[in-house]
Design a protein around this motif. Structure first.
Motif, PDB file in Angstrom:
ATOM      1  N   PRO B 110       0.826  -1.221   0.000  1.00 50.77           N
ATOM      2  CA  PRO B 110       0.000   0.000   0.000  1.00 50.77           C
ATOM      3  C   PRO B 110       0.856   1.266   0.000  1.00 50.77           C
ATOM      4  N   SER B 201      -4.995   3.506  -6.124  1.00 48.58           N
ATOM      5  CA  SER B 201      -3.927   3.021  -5.247  1.00 48.58           C
ATOM      6  C   SER B 201      -3.237   1.831  -5.884  1.00 48.58           C
ATOM      7  N   GLY B 330      -7.541  -0.017  -8.924  1.00 48.66           N
ATOM      8  CA  GLY B 330      -6.176   0.080  -8.437  1.00 48.66           C
ATOM      9  C   GLY B 330      -5.206  -0.176  -9.575  1.00 48.66           C
TER      10      GLY B 330
END
Lengths: 148, 382
Positions: B110, B201, B330
């Motif tokens: 992350p 992300s 993502g």
């Protein structure tokens, strides 16, 4: 406390106030910041180091609202005391926009097109107790916080 | 006559998969693509594998079969998957091979990507002083674009809300909860004007495509999708690019996306007016906005009106990021561009389910952009 730039060849204080150092290509006249080993336009390695004007106008900006990952970030902040700061690209008269920290805006946001001036911004202390500085541009008004 | 056909696509869901490796996800995606094409791994003559985190994406062969084929690994920043596809396409058009696979996979931690600036031809101080970050570049690019072309923060929120909404219709998406424009605007500011919910992300996932020479596609399927173009370009002198500490505003060159887009349209023999469904690099909501113009799909500044009209919705006249884009899926770097192609193939086949673009789309367009100024575009048609 002695002020030392974060890296050699980035800034000079030779004239008293800070100046950014850049490359000037002796073949095609392209400039680049920071100093490069080869010209990004023509590929020449015949480059000379020149000083950039300390005055510029803001081309774009943003805020940095999270603590950058360490490494590579070497600032002294912790997640608890990190304060957001501004960064931007400042266009100097030599025809370059340089990426830089922005400082001295108080509670307001930077404005594209406003006049700024180069300062040496205290960044952290090194092991010898020197104050490590990074280049930053601040509002050029007489109070350092007003729009030009 | 098109030279290359896509006869199979496969995708391992994007998201977080503790305990599952990038290689395992890549092998799963490849198996799905092979099954979709109705072939076996032993029928595959070559492969290209893309990844950032997996040193050897070719290790999928340990699970698919050690057949001895040439299998080349590719890493090219956020354009990794487009590069794998482009190289696979050229391996066929070169005449050496008839059938091959492009597979991409990744498993990122992350948070923003971290690397050593020295490996990007940048000085160490650039990282030490806090400049070696990609999100702030995207924020500064859209900040200037909004200033020049009158784009509002509301338009950025509309982009993100659309992509979350589309993601909610996609069972393979990472983020499947719709968010209101208000919630997006009021979420934490990351880099002004971009808020937390305007960013994609890094995550995990894999995608794969089976390609063959177009003239043999009918052996495998009655409905091949033809790959008309798959191009990659890098930044030219003067472009304003991620991890670029300077650029000359008076000599500003177009972004590499503009160059690669023109090259792809030219090779494909189609223009922006022919495109029916689009996947764009939405690293953040702002990137989708200026990428619409950089890919020739609208004029600079028209995005404000187009988003307000809903033109880029699934039912609009220019559907963009129908599977939720990077914002909802993502970005596993190695897989991201092949996810886009997977989505275009489903849309052209008419099998995209709840998120199917109406009216039988005929031409699909996919674009990637990433550090340090590399872009890829693929164009497909029925």
């Amino acid at each position: 406390m002695t002020q030392v730039p974060i890296a050699e060849g980035l800034l000079t204080f030779a004239g008293g106030s800070p100046r950014l150092l850049a490359s000037h290509c002796t073949r095609c006249a392209a400039r680049a910041f920071p100093v490069q080993a080869g010209c990004a336009r023509c590929g020449s390695v015949e480059l000379e180091t020149v000083e950039l004007s300390p005055d510029g106008t803001l081309w774009t900006w943003t805020s940095q609202e999270f603590l950058p990952k360490s490494p590579p970030y070497a600032g002294p902040e912790t997640p608890e005391n990190f304060a957001p700061y501004f960064v931007g690209y400042v266009e100097v008269p030599e025809g370059l926009a340089v990426e830089t920290r922005l400082t001295g805006f108080g509670d307001r946001k930077p404005r594209i097109g406003e006049r700024l001036r180069l300062v040496a911004l205290p960044f952290r202390a090194d092991e010898e107790g020197n104050e490590v500085v990074i280049p930053a541009f601040a509002p050029a008004g007489p109070q350092g916080g007003t729009d030009a | 006559m098109p030279e290359v056909a896509i006869i199979g696509v496969g995708l391992h869901r994007f998201g977080r998969f503790p305990g599952k490796s990038a290689i395992e996800m890549g092998a799963d995606a490849a198996r799905l693509a092979l099954a979709d094409a109705g072939i076996k791994w032993r029928d595959v003559q070559f492969a290209f594998g893309g990844s950032y985190e997996a040193d050897n994406p070719d290790a999928v062969v340990n699970q698919l079969g050690l057949t001895g084929i040439p299998f080349t690994d590719v890493y090219n920043g956020c354009a990794t998957a487009a590069s794998a596809l482009s190289l696979a396409s050229r391996a066929i058009t070169s005449g050496e091979f008839e059938i091959g696979v492009a597979v991409g996979m990744d498993k990122h931690k992350p948070g923003a990507f971290a690397a050593d600036p020295v490996d990007y031809s940048l000085p160490s101080w650039y990282g030490e002083a806090g400049f070696f970050l990609t999100p702030k570049f995207f924020a500064m690019k859209i900040q200037r674009y909004m200033h020049d072309y009158g784009i509002s923060p509301q338009t950025l929120a509309r982009v993100a809300a659309k992509n979350y909404r589309n993601g909610s219709l996609n069972p393979n998406a990472f983020r499947r909860t719709p968010l209101t424009e208000d919630a997006i605007l009021k979420s934490r500011v990351v880099n002004d004007p971009l808020t937390q919910y305007m960013f994609c992300s890094p995550d995990e996932g894999a995608a794969a495509v089976v390609l063959c020479r177009a003239d043999i596609a009918s052996r495998f399927t009655s409905r091949p999708v033809y790959l008309l173009a798959s191009e990659v370009r890098t930044r030219r002198f003067g472009a304003f690019e991620v991890h670029g500490p300077c650029f000359p505003p008076a000599e500003r060159a177009p972004a590499p996306t503009v160059d690669v887009s023109r090259a792809a349209y030219e090779r494909a023999g189609v223009g922006p007016e022919d495109v029916d469904v689009v996947q764009l690099q939405d690293t953040d909501a702002g990137a989708e906005v200026y990428h619409m113009a950089e890919n020739g799909l609208c004029a600079d500044g028209d995005q404000e009106r187009l988003l307000a009209e809903g033109a880029t919705e699934i039912g609009g006249r220019l559907p963009v990021n129908t599977d939720g884009g990077l914002i909802a899926n993502g970005e596993p770097i190695g897989a991201s561009g092949l996810r886009q192609v997977h989505e275009l193939v489903l849309q052209l086949r008419g099998t995209a389910g709840e998120r199917q673009v109406p009216g039988s789309p005929q031409v699909g367009y996919a674009q990637l952009y990433g550090a340090p100024g590399t872009a890829g575009v693929s164009i497909v048609t029925l």
